[in-house]
Every structure is written in structure tokens, then in C-alpha cells.
Design a protein around this motif. Structure first.
Motif, PDB file in Angstrom:
ATOM      1  N   ALA A  28      -1.143 -29.764   1.145  1.00 51.76           N
ATOM      2  CA  ALA A  28       0.273 -30.090   1.328  1.00 51.76           C
ATOM      3  C   ALA A  28       0.527 -30.791   2.657  1.00 51.76           C
ATOM      4  CB  ALA A  28       1.115 -28.818   1.231  1.00 51.76           C
ATOM      5  N   ALA A  29      -0.538 -31.329   3.280  1.00 52.04           N
ATOM      6  CA  ALA A  29      -0.390 -31.975   4.590  1.00 52.04           C
ATOM      7  C   ALA A  29       0.491 -33.223   4.483  1.00 52.04           C
ATOM      8  CB  ALA A  29      -1.752 -32.343   5.146  1.00 52.04           C
ATOM      9  N   GLU A  30       1.391 -33.366   5.444  1.00 50.65           N
ATOM     10  CA  GLU A  30       2.324 -34.491   5.485  1.00 50.65           C
ATOM     11  C   GLU A  30       1.980 -35.371   6.682  1.00 50.65           C
ATOM     12  OE1 GLU A  30       7.071 -35.267   6.469  1.00 50.65           O
ATOM     13  OE2 GLU A  30       6.279 -33.219   6.325  1.00 50.65           O
ATOM     14  N   LEU A  31       1.761 -36.663   6.433  1.00 48.36           N
ATOM     15  CA  LEU A  31       1.487 -37.597   7.520  1.00 48.36           C
ATOM     16  C   LEU A  31       2.756 -37.815   8.333  1.00 48.36           C
ATOM     17  CD1 LEU A  31      -0.452 -39.636   8.911  1.00 48.36           C
ATOM     18  CD2 LEU A  31       0.421 -41.359   7.315  1.00 48.36           C
ATOM     19  N   LEU A  32       2.663 -37.564   9.651  1.00 51.08           N
ATOM     20  CA  LEU A  32       3.792 -37.775  10.552  1.00 51.08           C
ATOM     21  C   LEU A  32       3.694 -39.087  11.303  1.00 51.08           C
ATOM     22  CD1 LEU A  32       4.091 -34.211  12.136  1.00 51.08           C
ATOM     23  CD2 LEU A  32       5.360 -35.140  10.183  1.00 51.08           C
ATOM     24  N   LEU A  39      -1.294 -37.917  13.101  1.00 56.17           N
ATOM     25  CA  LEU A  39      -0.702 -36.582  13.141  1.00 56.17           C
ATOM     26  C   LEU A  39      -0.299 -36.166  11.741  1.00 56.17           C
ATOM     27  CD1 LEU A  39       1.684 -36.700  16.252  1.00 56.17           C
ATOM     28  CD2 LEU A  39      -0.665 -35.865  16.135  1.00 56.17           C
ATOM     29  N   TYR A  40      -0.662 -34.944  11.355  1.00 58.77           N
ATOM     30  CA  TYR A  40      -0.282 -34.369  10.072  1.00 58.77           C
ATOM     31  C   TYR A  40       0.377 -33.014  10.296  1.00 58.77           C
ATOM     32  CZ  TYR A  40      -3.169 -37.779   7.543  1.00 58.77           C
ATOM     33  OH  TYR A  40      -3.710 -38.939   7.008  1.00 58.77           O
ATOM     34  N   ARG A  41       1.375 -32.706   9.450  1.00 60.60           N
ATOM     35  CA  ARG A  41       1.985 -31.379   9.450  1.00 60.60           C
ATOM     36  C   ARG A  41       1.419 -30.587   8.266  1.00 60.60           C
ATOM     37  NH1 ARG A  41       7.147 -32.502   8.744  1.00 60.60           N
ATOM     38  NH2 ARG A  41       7.854 -32.270  10.912  1.00 60.60           N
ATOM     39  N   LEU A  42       0.877 -29.412   8.563  1.00 64.42           N
ATOM     40  CA  LEU A  42       0.374 -28.511   7.545  1.00 64.42           C
ATOM     41  C   LEU A  42       1.368 -27.364   7.347  1.00 64.42           C
ATOM     42  CD1 LEU A  42      -2.215 -30.060   8.489  1.00 64.42           C
ATOM     43  CD2 LEU A  42      -3.500 -27.987   7.987  1.00 64.42           C
ATOM     44  N   PRO A  43       1.339 -26.706   6.200  1.00 68.40           N
ATOM     45  CA  PRO A  43       2.211 -25.541   6.020  1.00 68.40           C
ATOM     46  C   PRO A  43       1.980 -24.506   7.119  1.00 68.40           C
ATOM     47  CG  PRO A  43       1.211 -26.188   3.938  1.00 68.40           C
ATOM     48  CD  PRO A  43       0.548 -27.012   5.000  1.00 68.40           C
ATOM     49  N   GLY A  44       3.050 -23.791   7.447  1.00 70.54           N
ATOM     50  CA  GLY A  44       2.942 -22.756   8.457  1.00 70.54           C
ATOM     51  C   GLY A  44       3.193 -23.253   9.867  1.00 70.54           C
ATOM     52  N   GLY A  45       3.761 -24.469  10.000  1.00 67.44           N
ATOM     53  CA  GLY A  45       4.074 -24.979  11.328  1.00 67.44           C
ATOM     54  C   GLY A  45       2.855 -25.363  12.137  1.00 67.44           C
ATOM     55  N   ILE A  46       1.834 -25.909  11.466  1.00 72.01           N
ATOM     56  CA  ILE A  46       0.599 -26.345  12.129  1.00 72.01           C
ATOM     57  C   ILE A  46       0.568 -27.871  12.155  1.00 72.01           C
ATOM     58  CG2 ILE A  46      -1.926 -26.339  12.047  1.00 72.01           C
ATOM     59  CD1 ILE A  46      -1.714 -23.670  10.515  1.00 72.01           C
ATOM     60  N   TRP A  97      -2.405 -27.599  16.497  1.00 76.37           N
ATOM     61  CA  TRP A  97      -1.324 -27.284  17.436  1.00 76.37           C
ATOM     62  C   TRP A  97      -0.187 -26.583  16.719  1.00 76.37           C
ATOM     63  CZ3 TRP A  97      -2.668 -28.439  22.336  1.00 76.37           C
ATOM     64  CH2 TRP A  97      -3.747 -29.330  22.484  1.00 76.37           C
ATOM     65  N   GLN A  98       0.576 -25.801  17.489  1.00 75.77           N
ATOM     66  CA  GLN A  98       1.766 -25.166  16.949  1.00 75.77           C
ATOM     67  C   GLN A  98       2.929 -26.161  16.985  1.00 75.77           C
ATOM     68  OE1 GLN A  98       2.513 -21.142  18.386  1.00 75.77           O
ATOM     69  NE2 GLN A  98       0.424 -21.053  19.185  1.00 75.77           N
ATOM     70  N   GLU A  99       3.583 -26.302  15.852  1.00 76.60           N
ATOM     71  CA  GLU A  99       4.675 -27.264  15.766  1.00 76.60           C
ATOM     72  C   GLU A  99       5.823 -26.861  16.681  1.00 76.60           C
ATOM     73  OE1 GLU A  99       7.276 -29.628  12.359  1.00 76.60           O
ATOM     74  OE2 GLU A  99       6.286 -27.738  11.852  1.00 76.60           O
ATOM     75  N   LEU A 100       6.396 -27.857  17.361  1.00 79.73           N
ATOM     76  CA  LEU A 100       7.543 -27.603  18.210  1.00 79.73           C
ATOM     77  C   LEU A 100       8.807 -27.427  17.375  1.00 79.73           C
ATOM     78  CD1 LEU A 100       7.075 -30.257  21.041  1.00 79.73           C
ATOM     79  CD2 LEU A 100       6.805 -27.787  21.266  1.00 79.73           C
ATOM     80  N   PRO A 101       9.772 -26.658  17.888  1.00 77.81           N
ATOM     81  CA  PRO A 101      11.093 -26.645  17.242  1.00 77.81           C
ATOM     82  C   PRO A 101      11.763 -28.003  17.430  1.00 77.81           C
ATOM     83  CG  PRO A 101      11.163 -25.473  19.325  1.00 77.81           C
ATOM     84  CD  PRO A 101       9.719 -25.807  19.081  1.00 77.81           C
ATOM     85  N   PRO A 102      12.920 -28.219  16.819  1.00 80.78           N
ATOM     86  CA  PRO A 102      13.619 -29.502  17.006  1.00 80.78           C
ATOM     87  C   PRO A 102      13.758 -29.836  18.488  1.00 80.78           C
ATOM     88  CG  PRO A 102      14.696 -28.216  15.295  1.00 80.78           C
ATOM     89  CD  PRO A 102      13.640 -27.331  15.888  1.00 80.78           C
ATOM     90  N   HIS A 103      13.554 -31.124  18.815  1.00 75.40           N
ATOM     91  CA  HIS A 103      13.546 -31.525  20.213  1.00 75.40           C
ATOM     92  C   HIS A 103      13.954 -32.988  20.345  1.00 75.40           C
ATOM     93  CE1 HIS A 103       9.529 -32.323  18.520  1.00 75.40           C
ATOM     94  NE2 HIS A 103       9.551 -33.407  19.281  1.00 75.40           N
ATOM     95  N   ARG A 104      14.189 -33.383  21.596  1.00 81.09           N
ATOM     96  CA  ARG A 104      14.545 -34.763  21.942  1.00 81.09           C
ATOM     97  C   ARG A 104      13.707 -35.180  23.143  1.00 81.09           C
ATOM     98  NH1 ARG A 104      16.922 -34.030  26.701  1.00 81.09           N
ATOM     99  NH2 ARG A 104      18.191 -32.153  27.042  1.00 81.09           N
TER     100      ARG A 104
END
Length: 299
Positions: A28-32, A39-46, A97-104
Motif C-alpha cells: 500500500a506504499a504511496e509515492l510522495l 519518498l514513499y508513505r507506508l501504512p502506520g505513518g512510516i 522514518w516516522q511521518e511528521l504531523p501536518p506542517h509548514r
């Protein structure tokens, strides 16, 4: 198949192999982002970060720096715990890496405060953070600049040699410290939970703090990306104005050349960026008038 789709296919194959090594599920990896790193986002905020080939040593150091900063209670992107890092697949390093919360993006003041905190730390003693190399990978990027003529690449090689010679005689400035190495405003972010966080730690090393400070000076005086007033707030928050130092113009010139080389490499991989690479090179060669120059971001 386009160059971009080929690059995504290759990076996804690397991701799948690395996930197998780490015991993670890539399906379920999403290309960012597909740029200097994938950079890819994996389930679980990875977040999986895939380097270019030959960057394993830098990836090892990046993870070490992240864990050291966490121990020092300095807000920075956090390496995923309990996973051996980095994985290496076909010469490419994969870190988790641990995904960051929403940021600017950070403001100039936030960047200054984050750099002040970093520069005040004593260097780590449990690993070798290395010495700053302001010319890292530039020769490789010049050779990858396929949309430029051989004459242009020859000029860039010569200019690189001149900058290296000048850097060998860098004037004395602030005391050496741990530096971020790539301290653009986009690499310092503010999260919605009020943290100011350092990102992209792969170039952290010991060197002149001015190397970090000059990025914000370039942002205003070379690129007109922030205002003079923003820059003064940056100076006030950090407590030092790098533009008043005898070595400023040299470090500015190196930073500008790095931006030209990055665009030239990007154009070699995606010809739609060729005009931007040519524009940046023309500016550097004095063919587009004085600073500030209006460059378009590339990745």
C-alpha cells in the motif's frame, strides 16, 4: 516508458526488496516524491527514503544524527526504532522514518532558532559525524548534465576547481560546530503541534556555522525568496549576520553553484527542466544581470 516512469519503477522495486529485509509491507506504499531521493508513505505513518546509488555512508550517518538529536531533545525527523538501518538494495540506501504531523515551512525566525540550537551542541562522541564537504557530488552532477553542451560542462568543471581553491583559504569566522549542511527554509518545518523540526540530515557534519547561515542570505539576496525584513529578523534571532563576514561571498558563490549543478543534473534526467538549468548557468556567468535572479524550484 518515460524517464520518470522508469525511475518510479526502479525505486518501487528497491522499496519492495528493502521492505522484505525489514519485515514491512510495501503493497500500500504511496509515492510522495521522486527527486534527489524517492519518498514513499507506508501504512502506520512510516516514510521510506530511497537514496541514489552510492549514498549508503551518508544514509548511515543520517540515521545516527537523527538518533543523536533525539537523545539531545532537539526536534528533528525521527528514524523508525527497532529496525536495522539502512537497508541497501542495488547500491541504493533505504531508511525508515516516522511521518511528521501536518506542517509548514519554517519562518526565517524559526530557522534561525533551530540553527542556533544545533550549532550550540557539542559534537557527538559515539560516532564520527564527519567534516563538511561543500563540494560533495558536484563533479557527478556536472557529468550528468546531459542537456548542457560540452563547453558549458567544461566551464562548470573549471569553475568548480576555482571554488575549491578559494575554499582552501576560507577566512576565519565563527568556531566550527555541528552544521545541518543543507539549511534551506524547506528543511526546517513547523508542525501543527508547535514544534520546529529539522529535516534532511544527510549532510550534517562539523564545519563553519556560516555554511548554514549563508543559505538564508542566498534566499533573500540571490533569489529574492524572502524579504530584507525577514532576513533581519533571522539575523536578530540567530545573533550573527553572515553577510558582514569576509568569507561570505565565497560561501554564497558555492551555494549558488550547488543550485546550478542540481538543476543541471535534474535537466539531464527530465529535459523539461533544461531551460531552468540554462538560465541558472547564464546568471552565474554574468549573462543575466545582477542579483537577485528569479529561479524556479526544481527537485
Amino acid at each position: 516508458m518515460t524517464l520518470a516512469s522508469e525511475a518510479e519503477t526502479a525505486s518501487r522495486a528497491v522499496l519492495e526488496a528493502a521492505c522484505t529485509q525489514a519485515g514491512l509491507d510495501p503493497h500500500a506504499a504511496e509515492l510522495l516524491r521522486l527527486g534527489e531521493n524517492a519518498l514513499y508513505r507506508l501504512p502506520g505513518g512510516i516514510i521510506a527514503r530511497i537514496s541514489r546509488a552510492g549514498q549508503t555512508a551518508a544514509a548511515v550517518r543520517e540515521v545516527q544524527v537523527a538518533r543523536w538529536l533525539e537523545a539531545q531533545e532537539v526536534p528533528a525527523v525521527q528514524a523508525l526504532p527497532n529496525v536495522d538501518q539502512p537497508a541497501e538494495v542495488d547500491g541504493r540506501a533505504v531508511t525508515w522514518w516516522q511521518e511528521l504531523p501536518p506542517h509548514r515551512h519554517g519562518t526565517a525566525v524559526e530557522v534561525a532558532a533551530a540553527l542556533r540550537r544545533l550549532h550550540d551542541l557539542p559534537p557527538p562522541i559515539t560516532f564520527d559525524v564527519g567534516r563538511l564537504d561543500p563540494f560533495v557530488r558536484l563533479s557527478d552532477r556536472i557529468e550528468r548534465a546531459a542537456t548542457l553542451s560540452e563547453a558549458d560542462r567544461a566551464w562548470m568543471r573549471e569553475h568548480l576547481a576555482v571554488l575549491q581553491g578559494r575554499y582552501a583559504e576560507l577566512p576565519t569566522g565563527l568556531s566550527p560546530s555541528v552544521v545541518h549542511g543543507d539549511a534551506w527554509i524547506g528543511n526546517v518545518v513547523a508542525t501543527n503541534d508547535s514544534r520546529v523540526v529539522l529535516l534532511d540530515l544527510e549532510r550534517c557534519s562539523v564545519g563553519p556555522p556560516e555554511w548554514d547561515l549563508v543559505s538564508t542570505a542566498v534566499k533573500v539576496f540571490t533569489l529574492a525568496g524572502i524579504t530584507i525584513e525577514d532576513y533581519q529578523r533571522f539575523v536578530d534571532a540567530y545573533g550573527h549576520d553572515v553577510t558582514r563576514w569576509a568569507g561570505f561571498e565565497l560561501l554564497r558563490d558555492i551555494r549558488e553553484f550547488r543550485l546550478v549543478c542540481m538543476a543541471a543534473q535534474a535537466a539531464g534526467e527530465n529535459p523539461t527542466r533544461a531551460d531552468e538549468a540554462a538560465l541558472r548557468l547564464a546568471c552565474l556567468r554574468g549573462e543575466r544581470g545582477p542579483r537577485p535572479w528569479h529561479w524556479t524550484a526544481v527537485s
